[in-house]
Motif scaffolding. Structure first.
Motif: not given
Length: 184
Positions: A1-11, A155-168
């Motif tokens: 899932i990682f690219s050659k230089d920089t990988t970014r996910w907006n969540i 995150e410090d206080f995780e709830d895995p189902l309130i986060y949503s991937l917007v783009c990569k």
């Protein structure tokens, strides 16, 4: 899932009065316990156009590309804790352990609902929904992209189902975005 230089996910974090867009990105590695990990940085974005510069290390990812496994390592309470956060080798009916709070290692068992190919990428879809404030899509692991709930473990206080991937982005090139362009 990682690219050659920089990988970014907006969540996007969908939580009343606390949500917003968070950028997770990786551009460097480190060695911990004789294994090479990608450093995962976190930065809250006030707008999608905000330039990412700096940020905090929120965890480390070890990728086992042969088995399709990605492990998240986090330093918490004076110790390193590691847990499997993506497994692309799962099949329909398999169980996966989802960590709902890294501090206490609260675990939820979820079941693989289906496995299919989409744009030549393996997708593992689960029997749980995540919230993106508009509808409730099923949680997925997407080959080459990651989890559709992003790096919630950072995150410090995780709830895995309130986060949503917007783009990569791979090396500043859009690689993936939500199917319905939910966030514009």
């Amino acid at each position: 899932i990682f690219s050659k230089d920089t990988t970014r996910w907006n969540i996007f974090e969908c939580e009343p009065d606390a949500g917003g867009t968070i950028a997770y990105y990786s551009f460097s590695d480190t060695i911990i316990n004789l294994k090479t990990y990608h450093k995962i940085y976190r930065e809250f974005m006030t707008s999608p156009e905000q330039t990412i510069a700096g940020g905090d290390v929120c965890g480390y990812v070890y990728e086992d590309t042969i088995n399709g496994e990605y492990w998240f390592l986090k330093f918490t309470d004076s110790e390193y804790i590691e847990h499997l956060f993506i497994d692309l080798s799962l099949n329909k009916g398999d169980t996966f352990i989802l960590i709902s709070d890294f501090r206490f290692m609260w675990k939820d068992s979820i079941i693989v609902d289906s496995v299919f190919m989409n744009n030549e990428k393996r997708v593992v879809e689960f029997n749980v929904n995540q919230s993106n404030c508009i509808n409730n899509p099923k949680l997925r692991f997407v080959e080459g992209v990651g989890a559709t709930n992003g790096f919630y473990m950072g995150e410090d206080f995780e709830d895995p189902l309130i986060y949503s991937l917007v783009c990569k982005y791979n090396d500043d090139t859009l690689f993936y975005s939500t199917e319905l362009n939910i966030y514009g």
